[in-house]
Design a protein around this motif. Structure first.
Motif, PDB file in Angstrom:
ATOM      1  N   ARG A 152      -2.047 -25.800  26.751  1.00 34.08           N
ATOM      2  CA  ARG A 152      -2.901 -26.963  26.494  1.00 34.08           C
ATOM      3  C   ARG A 152      -3.010 -27.760  27.780  1.00 34.08           C
ATOM      4  NH1 ARG A 152      -0.512 -29.529  20.956  1.00 34.08           N
ATOM      5  NH2 ARG A 152      -1.565 -31.362  21.804  1.00 34.08           N
ATOM      6  N   ARG A 153      -4.188 -28.347  27.983  1.00 31.76           N
ATOM      7  CA  ARG A 153      -4.363 -29.169  29.181  1.00 31.76           C
ATOM      8  C   ARG A 153      -4.989 -30.490  28.774  1.00 31.76           C
ATOM      9  NH1 ARG A 153      -5.418 -26.949  34.679  1.00 31.76           N
ATOM     10  NH2 ARG A 153      -5.733 -28.769  36.015  1.00 31.76           N
ATOM     11  N   LYS A 154      -4.382 -31.598  29.197  1.00 34.89           N
ATOM     12  CA  LYS A 154      -4.870 -32.919  28.830  1.00 34.89           C
ATOM     13  C   LYS A 154      -6.010 -33.323  29.764  1.00 34.89           C
ATOM     14  CE  LYS A 154      -2.437 -36.675  29.758  1.00 34.89           C
ATOM     15  NZ  LYS A 154      -1.444 -37.765  29.692  1.00 34.89           N
ATOM     16  N   LEU A 155      -7.149 -33.688  29.167  1.00 28.92           N
ATOM     17  CA  LEU A 155      -8.319 -34.096  29.947  1.00 28.92           C
ATOM     18  C   LEU A 155      -8.955 -35.320  29.299  1.00 28.92           C
ATOM     19  CD1 LEU A 155     -10.047 -30.602  30.364  1.00 28.92           C
ATOM     20  CD2 LEU A 155      -8.740 -31.806  32.120  1.00 28.92           C
ATOM     21  N   TYR A 156      -9.589 -36.145  30.105  1.00 32.57           N
ATOM     22  CA  TYR A 156     -10.306 -37.296  29.549  1.00 32.57           C
ATOM     23  C   TYR A 156     -11.803 -37.035  29.575  1.00 32.57           C
ATOM     24  CZ  TYR A 156      -6.162 -40.059  28.990  1.00 32.57           C
ATOM     25  OH  TYR A 156      -4.947 -40.505  28.548  1.00 32.57           O
ATOM     26  N   ASN A 157     -12.384 -36.880  28.365  1.00 32.80           N
ATOM     27  CA  ASN A 157     -13.824 -36.730  28.243  1.00 32.80           C
ATOM     28  C   ASN A 157     -14.390 -38.140  28.083  1.00 32.80           C
ATOM     29  OD1 ASN A 157     -16.453 -36.126  27.650  1.00 32.80           O
ATOM     30  ND2 ASN A 157     -16.031 -35.119  25.697  1.00 32.80           N
ATOM     31  N   GLY A 158     -14.807 -38.747  29.196  1.00 36.51           N
ATOM     32  CA  GLY A 158     -15.154 -40.168  29.177  1.00 36.51           C
ATOM     33  C   GLY A 158     -13.860 -40.927  28.923  1.00 36.51           C
ATOM     34  N   THR A 159     -13.847 -41.747  27.885  1.00 38.54           N
ATOM     35  CA  THR A 159     -12.626 -42.503  27.587  1.00 38.54           C
ATOM     36  C   THR A 159     -11.784 -41.797  26.523  1.00 38.54           C
ATOM     37  OG1 THR A 159     -13.875 -43.732  25.934  1.00 38.54           O
ATOM     38  CG2 THR A 159     -13.670 -44.748  28.114  1.00 38.54           C
ATOM     39  N   ILE A 160     -12.296 -40.674  26.011  1.00 37.98           N
ATOM     40  CA  ILE A 160     -11.587 -39.996  24.925  1.00 37.98           C
ATOM     41  C   ILE A 160     -10.546 -39.035  25.483  1.00 37.98           C
ATOM     42  CG2 ILE A 160     -11.822 -38.549  22.862  1.00 37.98           C
ATOM     43  CD1 ILE A 160     -14.809 -39.325  22.825  1.00 37.98           C
ATOM     44  N   ARG A 161      -9.307 -39.200  25.034  1.00 39.93           N
ATOM     45  CA  ARG A 161      -8.256 -38.277  25.457  1.00 39.93           C
ATOM     46  C   ARG A 161      -8.395 -36.982  24.655  1.00 39.93           C
ATOM     47  NH1 ARG A 161      -2.253 -36.571  24.347  1.00 39.93           N
ATOM     48  NH2 ARG A 161      -2.692 -34.880  25.578  1.00 39.93           N
ATOM     49  N   THR A 162      -8.630 -35.889  25.337  1.00 41.79           N
ATOM     50  CA  THR A 162      -8.812 -34.603  24.657  1.00 41.79           C
ATOM     51  C   THR A 162      -7.800 -33.597  25.190  1.00 41.79           C
ATOM     52  OG1 THR A 162     -10.384 -33.884  26.341  1.00 41.79           O
ATOM     53  CG2 THR A 162     -11.315 -34.930  24.389  1.00 41.79           C
ATOM     54  N   ASP A 163      -7.662 -32.498  24.476  1.00 43.58           N
ATOM     55  CA  ASP A 163      -6.875 -31.374  24.971  1.00 43.58           C
ATOM     56  C   ASP A 163      -7.778 -30.158  25.060  1.00 43.58           C
ATOM     57  OD1 ASP A 163      -4.650 -32.993  24.866  1.00 43.58           O
ATOM     58  OD2 ASP A 163      -3.339 -31.404  24.132  1.00 43.58           O
ATOM     59  N   LEU A 164      -7.608 -29.379  26.124  1.00 44.72           N
ATOM     60  CA  LEU A 164      -8.282 -28.097  26.224  1.00 44.72           C
ATOM     61  C   LEU A 164      -7.282 -27.072  25.697  1.00 44.72           C
ATOM     62  CD1 LEU A 164     -10.776 -26.479  27.147  1.00 44.72           C
ATOM     63  CD2 LEU A 164      -9.670 -26.223  29.379  1.00 44.72           C
ATOM     64  N   PHE A 165      -7.563 -26.555  24.506  1.00 44.47           N
ATOM     65  CA  PHE A 165      -6.679 -25.560  23.879  1.00 44.47           C
ATOM     66  C   PHE A 165      -7.098 -24.187  24.399  1.00 44.47           C
ATOM     67  CE2 PHE A 165      -6.571 -29.212  21.065  1.00 44.47           C
ATOM     68  CZ  PHE A 165      -5.224 -29.296  20.705  1.00 44.47           C
ATOM     69  N   GLN A 166      -6.177 -23.529  25.093  1.00 46.72           N
ATOM     70  CA  GLN A 166      -6.499 -22.259  25.745  1.00 46.72           C
ATOM     71  C   GLN A 166      -5.804 -21.097  25.037  1.00 46.72           C
ATOM     72  OE1 GLN A 166      -5.760 -22.641  30.015  1.00 46.72           O
ATOM     73  NE2 GLN A 166      -5.790 -24.861  29.839  1.00 46.72           N
ATOM     74  N   TYR A 167      -6.598 -20.111  24.667  1.00 50.29           N
ATOM     75  CA  TYR A 167      -6.069 -18.898  24.035  1.00 50.29           C
ATOM     76  C   TYR A 167      -6.404 -17.737  24.960  1.00 50.29           C
ATOM     77  CZ  TYR A 167      -5.600 -21.794  19.869  1.00 50.29           C
ATOM     78  OH  TYR A 167      -5.240 -22.779  18.986  1.00 50.29           O
ATOM     79  N   GLY A 223      -4.748 -32.073  15.402  1.00 51.87           N
ATOM     80  CA  GLY A 223      -4.475 -31.136  14.302  1.00 51.87           C
ATOM     81  C   GLY A 223      -5.238 -29.834  14.494  1.00 51.87           C
ATOM     82  N   PHE A 224      -5.805 -29.644  15.698  1.00 49.56           N
ATOM     83  CA  PHE A 224      -6.662 -28.482  15.938  1.00 49.56           C
ATOM     84  C   PHE A 224      -5.960 -27.146  15.686  1.00 49.56           C
ATOM     85  CE2 PHE A 224      -8.029 -25.012  18.654  1.00 49.56           C
ATOM     86  CZ  PHE A 224      -9.326 -24.831  18.173  1.00 49.56           C
ATOM     87  N   GLU A 225      -4.785 -26.937  16.314  1.00 46.48           N
ATOM     88  CA  GLU A 225      -4.130 -25.630  16.236  1.00 46.48           C
ATOM     89  C   GLU A 225      -3.833 -25.231  14.792  1.00 46.48           C
ATOM     90  OE1 GLU A 225      -1.510 -25.215  20.293  1.00 46.48           O
ATOM     91  OE2 GLU A 225      -1.141 -26.949  19.015  1.00 46.48           O
TER      92      GLU A 225
END
Length: 383
Positions: free
Chosen positions: A354-369, A342-344
């Motif tokens: 947006r780029r999907k990355l795993y921070n440890g086991t957490i699925r995160t997105d890198l939101f790029q502006y 719900g970030f955006e």
């Protein structure tokens, strides 16, 4: 000796590590989330000392099809273990199995160990147990889609352990992951850089290491320092050359802030340990109070994710404050990492990418502006 080598990294960072290896003059191929390359002792030292985004560098001792325990045993036994392991080697074996007929990791581990023992006993003419009192050679058998890969880890404790972190926050970002975030941006050391939710300072410190062209592995030890087959002078030479390439004179404009003063104290401690306290301006500051008149900068933020529902409202308020604080900075690019999809909406605008990355086991997105920089003289391209 020429080795087949492999670098491992967090899922989604393969391209970052590949780019780093290319910059070191090394040719690569990527397969199943791992980056393979070839090299000698110098390559092993170089990659361990210089790679910012990787977890480990391993020697691939062999790779073969293994659908049965028999095939696994014979395949392992056929490999040239005596080229790597001396008679007294301590060689713990880790086992991994994914989407394979041999799915029991403990069995794969035990069979691999037994096969190596049998091979070594034959080569070294031993009838009694192998002593395993000498240097440690960390081995792994990994079976993916019925292909077994046998590796020897040259790194030891993961490359994210740079040696500068004394103080940890509650959810610290790993150093190599933080470095990868910086490398995924369009930041260049002559641009302003801001880490507005710095926590224990990791992103800002990694940016400073990049800015000064400082190798991240200068202050640490590696598993290969105890390998009998490795030419030990190579590491010292590699570290000496890395020191010569560091650019301490370069003025960096890196600001790290956090609403929590205790975190700022921790971050300063870590920066001091890294020898970079003078390269970063630390400030206790809430995101909503952030302003700047500078242009063409980069913001990299790893704010809290609010994974517990009780925290969600608070983090979404923080995202909204970010959106308001960063909106006027039209020449700046902003990169925000969170697992909150719900970030955006909370931030108030849609990301360029947006780029999907795993921070440890957490699925995160890198939101790029991506900003619209005012380049008065030269062009730079977004990464």
């Amino acid at each position: 000796m020429t080795y087949q080598l492999v670098a491992t990294m967090a899922a989604g960072l393969e391209a970052v590590t590949t780019k780093e290896l290319k910059a070191l003059g090394i040719e690569t191929r990527t397969e199943n989330g791992k980056v393979y390359f070839q090299g000698d002792d110098q390559t092993i030292a170089l990659t361990n000392v210089w790679l910012r985004s990787a977890d480990r560098i391993k020697i691939v001792v062999g790779q073969f099809k293994a659908r049965t325990f028999d095939e696994l045993f014979e395949g392992v036994k056929a490999l040239p273990w005596d080229q790597y392991l001396p008679l007294d080697a301590a060689f713990p074996v880790e086992g991994r199995a994914v989407r394979s007929q041999l799915h029991s990791e403990p069995d794969a581990q035990a069979i691999t160990k037994k096969a190596i023992v049998e091979k070594m006993s034959a080569v070294y003419h031993r009838t009694t147990r192998l002593p395993e009192t000498g240097a440690k050679y960390p081995l792994e058998v990994s079976i993916l889609k019925d292909v077994a890969t046998l590796t020897l880890d040259t790194t030891g404790p993961s490359l994210f352990k740079r040696g500068y972190r004394i103080a940890k926050g509650e959810a610290p970002l790993k150093e190599n992951f933080a470095a990868a975030l910086v490398l995924l941006t369009n930041w260049h050391p002559d641009m302003p850089f801001v880490d507005p939710t710095t926590g224990s300072g990791t992103i800002a410190i990694e940016a400073a290491l990049i800015g000064h062209h400082l190798a991240p592995g200068l202050q640490r030890h590696f598993a290969f320092e105890n390998f009998g087959f490795f030419d030990q002078d190579v590491l010292q030479t590699t570290k000496d050359q890395a020191m010569d390439q560091a650019d301490f004179d370069r003025e960096l404009d890196i600001q790290a802030s956090d609403i929590n003063g205790d975190m700022i104290d921790m971050a300063k401690l870590n920066a001091q340990q890294a020898g970079l306290l003078h390269s970063i301006q630390f400030k206790q500051l809430a995101v909503k109070d952030f302003t700047t008149t500078k242009e063409n900068g980069v913001i990299v933020a790893n704010p809290p994710y609010g994974q517990r529902l009780s925290d969600q409202a608070a983090v979404r308020q923080l995202y909204a404050e970010m959106g308001r604080a960063f909106a006027p900075l039209t020449t700046w690019s902003k990169y925000i990492l969170t697992s909150d999809m719900g970030f955006e909406k909370a931030y108030g605008s849609k990301a360029t990418k947006r780029r999907k990355l795993y921070n440890g086991t957490i699925r995160t997105d890198l939101f790029q502006y991506w900003g619209k920089p005012n380049w008065h003289h030269h062009d730079r391209k977004e990464g």
